[in-house]
Design a protein around this motif. Structure first.
Motif, PDB file in Angstrom:
ATOM      1  N   PRO A 125      27.338  49.152  72.601  1.00  0.00           N
ATOM      2  CA  PRO A 125      26.643  47.890  72.371  1.00  0.00           C
ATOM      3  C   PRO A 125      27.599  46.778  71.958  1.00  0.00           C
ATOM      4  N   ALA A 126      27.131  45.543  72.108  1.00  0.00           N
ATOM      5  CA  ALA A 126      27.923  44.398  71.673  1.00  0.00           C
ATOM      6  C   ALA A 126      28.185  44.487  70.178  1.00  0.00           C
ATOM      7  N   ARG A 127      29.365  44.014  69.771  1.00  0.00           N
ATOM      8  CA  ARG A 127      29.746  44.038  68.365  1.00  0.00           C
ATOM      9  C   ARG A 127      29.501  42.674  67.715  1.00  0.00           C
ATOM     10  N   PRO A 128      29.341  42.626  66.386  1.00  0.00           N
ATOM     11  CA  PRO A 128      29.113  41.356  65.693  1.00  0.00           C
ATOM     12  C   PRO A 128      30.221  40.353  65.998  1.00  0.00           C
ATOM     13  N   SER A 129      29.822  39.095  66.233  1.00  0.00           N
ATOM     14  CA  SER A 129      30.813  38.085  66.613  1.00  0.00           C
ATOM     15  C   SER A 129      30.479  36.693  66.098  1.00  0.00           C
ATOM     16  N   ARG A 130      29.421  36.553  65.302  1.00  0.00           N
ATOM     17  CA  ARG A 130      28.994  35.226  64.848  1.00  0.00           C
ATOM     18  C   ARG A 130      29.390  35.006  63.389  1.00  0.00           C
ATOM     19  N   ILE A 131      29.456  33.744  62.991  1.00  0.00           N
ATOM     20  CA  ILE A 131      29.689  33.447  61.578  1.00  0.00           C
ATOM     21  C   ILE A 131      28.599  34.082  60.733  1.00  0.00           C
ATOM     22  N   GLU A 132      27.382  34.139  61.268  1.00  0.00           N
ATOM     23  CA  GLU A 132      26.278  34.758  60.535  1.00  0.00           C
ATOM     24  C   GLU A 132      26.515  36.245  60.295  1.00  0.00           C
ATOM     25  N   ASP A 133      27.428  36.835  61.061  1.00  0.00           N
ATOM     26  CA  ASP A 133      27.759  38.252  60.898  1.00  0.00           C
ATOM     27  C   ASP A 133      28.885  38.475  59.899  1.00  0.00           C
ATOM     28  N   PHE A 134      29.513  37.392  59.420  1.00  0.00           N
ATOM     29  CA  PHE A 134      30.620  37.538  58.478  1.00  0.00           C
ATOM     30  C   PHE A 134      30.133  38.232  57.210  1.00  0.00           C
ATOM     31  N   ARG A 135      31.046  38.932  56.578  1.00  0.00           N
ATOM     32  CA  ARG A 135      30.809  39.524  55.262  1.00  0.00           C
ATOM     33  C   ARG A 135      31.830  38.936  54.293  1.00  0.00           C
ATOM     34  N   ARG A 136      31.456  38.923  53.019  1.00  0.00           N
ATOM     35  CA  ARG A 136      32.371  38.366  52.020  1.00  0.00           C
ATOM     36  C   ARG A 136      33.295  39.443  51.461  1.00  0.00           C
ATOM     37  N   TYR A 137      34.520  39.019  51.199  1.00  0.00           N
ATOM     38  CA  TYR A 137      35.541  39.922  50.668  1.00  0.00           C
ATOM     39  C   TYR A 137      36.236  39.265  49.481  1.00  0.00           C
ATOM     40  N   LEU A 138      36.508  40.070  48.472  1.00  0.00           N
ATOM     41  CA  LEU A 138      37.337  39.650  47.353  1.00  0.00           C
ATOM     42  C   LEU A 138      38.777  40.007  47.676  1.00  0.00           C
ATOM     43  N   VAL A 139      39.650  39.023  47.593  1.00  0.00           N
ATOM     44  CA  VAL A 139      41.064  39.256  47.861  1.00  0.00           C
ATOM     45  C   VAL A 139      41.843  38.997  46.575  1.00  0.00           C
ATOM     46  N   ILE A 140      42.569  39.989  46.125  1.00  0.00           N
ATOM     47  CA  ILE A 140      43.389  39.861  44.925  1.00  0.00           C
ATOM     48  C   ILE A 140      44.835  39.647  45.347  1.00  0.00           C
ATOM     49  N   PHE A 141      45.413  38.537  44.906  1.00  0.00           N
ATOM     50  CA  PHE A 141      46.806  38.212  45.183  1.00  0.00           C
ATOM     51  C   PHE A 141      47.682  38.584  43.989  1.00  0.00           C
ATOM     52  N   THR A 142      48.911  38.970  44.293  1.00  0.00           N
ATOM     53  CA  THR A 142      49.898  39.148  43.236  1.00  0.00           C
ATOM     54  C   THR A 142      50.429  37.774  42.839  1.00  0.00           C
ATOM     55  N   GLN A 143      51.288  37.756  41.830  1.00  0.00           N
ATOM     56  CA  GLN A 143      51.839  36.489  41.356  1.00  0.00           C
ATOM     57  C   GLN A 143      52.627  35.765  42.443  1.00  0.00           C
ATOM     58  N   ASP A 144      53.288  36.512  43.326  1.00  0.00           N
ATOM     59  CA  ASP A 144      54.072  35.890  44.395  1.00  0.00           C
ATOM     60  C   ASP A 144      53.272  35.726  45.691  1.00  0.00           C
ATOM     61  N   ARG A 145      51.945  35.751  45.579  1.00  0.00           N
ATOM     62  CA  ARG A 145      51.017  35.452  46.663  1.00  0.00           C
ATOM     63  C   ARG A 145      51.021  36.489  47.784  1.00  0.00           C
ATOM     64  N   ASN A 146      51.319  37.708  47.448  1.00  0.00           N
ATOM     65  CA  ASN A 146      51.096  38.801  48.380  1.00  0.00           C
ATOM     66  C   ASN A 146      49.740  39.417  48.080  1.00  0.00           C
ATOM     67  N   ILE A 147      49.073  39.911  49.100  1.00  0.00           N
ATOM     68  CA  ILE A 147      47.752  40.504  48.891  1.00  0.00           C
ATOM     69  C   ILE A 147      47.902  41.895  48.294  1.00  0.00           C
ATOM     70  N   ARG A 148      47.229  42.098  47.179  1.00  0.00           N
ATOM     71  CA  ARG A 148      47.247  43.397  46.499  1.00  0.00           C
ATOM     72  C   ARG A 148      46.066  44.264  46.936  1.00  0.00           C
ATOM     73  N   THR A 149      44.874  43.636  47.015  1.00  0.00           N
ATOM     74  CA  THR A 149      43.663  44.385  47.313  1.00  0.00           C
ATOM     75  C   THR A 149      42.679  43.510  48.079  1.00  0.00           C
ATOM     76  N   VAL A 150      41.958  44.135  49.021  1.00  0.00           N
ATOM     77  CA  VAL A 150      40.842  43.471  49.708  1.00  0.00           C
ATOM     78  C   VAL A 150      39.611  44.336  49.495  1.00  0.00           C
ATOM     79  N   LEU A 151      38.561  43.757  48.918  1.00  0.00           N
ATOM     80  CA  LEU A 151      37.347  44.503  48.599  1.00  0.00           C
ATOM     81  C   LEU A 151      36.139  43.851  49.253  1.00  0.00           C
ATOM     82  N   ARG A 152      35.338  44.631  49.929  1.00  0.00           N
ATOM     83  CA  ARG A 152      34.087  44.125  50.510  1.00  0.00           C
ATOM     84  C   ARG A 152      33.083  43.880  49.389  1.00  0.00           C
TER      85      ARG A 152
END
Length: 234
Positions: free
Chosen positions: A143-170
């Motif tokens: 079947p077709a996969r989600p492709s609309r903005i309405e299908d987006f999910r929110r994620y928490l992104v934790i950055f380190t002090q030097d702006r590298n991504i430490r964690t991505v959480l749904r």
């Protein structure tokens, strides 16, 4: 009559009946696209046949193992195309209707080498979105996969002090649980002297790309993430 030639497109668990022998209850089937005499695909999604592995092997004249390996390799390529499409939609759909300046800032910010080459950001964004949507709308192996903005999910992104991504959480859909998770994420970020950002995307890999791109057009990325007034940032 010429013996049909086939191309393996991948595997699917959405079709569990063999289109060759009629056996039902299969764990998965192999998707086969007919080819013309020159070896080119000769059909659309409606022409794809779904065979069990044994029938696919007999039809192609291959061993069971070769069919299995080819099917999984083809599906892997498809999954990579899907992942790329989700990234493109997550990155560019939020600015699809933004002013040209904002759209160009995002596109050239991610493709600096194209800035002075005559490539127009507006045309490229439109092309990338159209191709991505076609990819995710393709139903040849499922079947077709989600492709609309309405299908987006929110994620928490934790950055380190030097702006590298430490964690991505749904983020969960329940707002109370969202707040709890946001509070916990803010506490973890403080421990490493980092920061937290809420973004919206089609999957967690795309969320990482959006997080790194966020500062190029924060208003538009925040609009995509905002389901609740105080959840556009953490």
């Amino acid at each position: 009559m010429r013996t049909p030639m086939w191309k393996i497109l991948g595997v699917t668990d959405d079709v569990t009946e063999c289109g060759c022998c009629g056996r039902r209850g299969l764990r998965r089937t192999v998707a086969l696209m007919p080819l013309d005499a020159d070896g080119n695909e000769d059909g659309t999604a409606e022409d794809v046949a779904f065979y069990g592995t044994s029938c696919a092997a007999a039809t192609l004249g291959w061993t069971h193992g070769k069919v299995t390996d080819a099917a999984h390799a083809a599906q892997g390529e498809r999954n990579q195309r899907d992942a790329y499409a989700r990234r493109m939609i997550s990155l560019y759909a939020p600015v699809e209707f933004a002013p040209v300046r904002e759209k160009a800032r995002v596109f050239y910010g991610r493709n600096a080498s194209l800035r002075h080459t005559g490539v127009k950001a507006t045309e490229e964004v439109a092309r990338l979105l159209a191709e991505a949507r076609r990819t995710l709308a393709d139903t040849t192996t499922g079947p077709a996969r989600p492709s609309r903005i309405e299908d987006f999910r929110r994620y928490l992104v934790i950055f380190t002090q030097d702006r590298n991504i430490r964690t991505v959480l749904r983020l969960p859909d329940d707002e109370n649980e969202c707040q709890k998770q946001a509070t916990a994420a803010a506490r973890r970020a403080a421990e490493i002297e980092g920061s937290v950002l809420v973004v919206a995307a089609l999957d967690d890999d795309a969320a990482s790309d959006v997080a790194y791109t966020h500062d190029l057009a924060p208003e538009y990325f925040d609009q995509a993430a905002r389901r609740h007034p105080d959840m556009s940032s953490a």
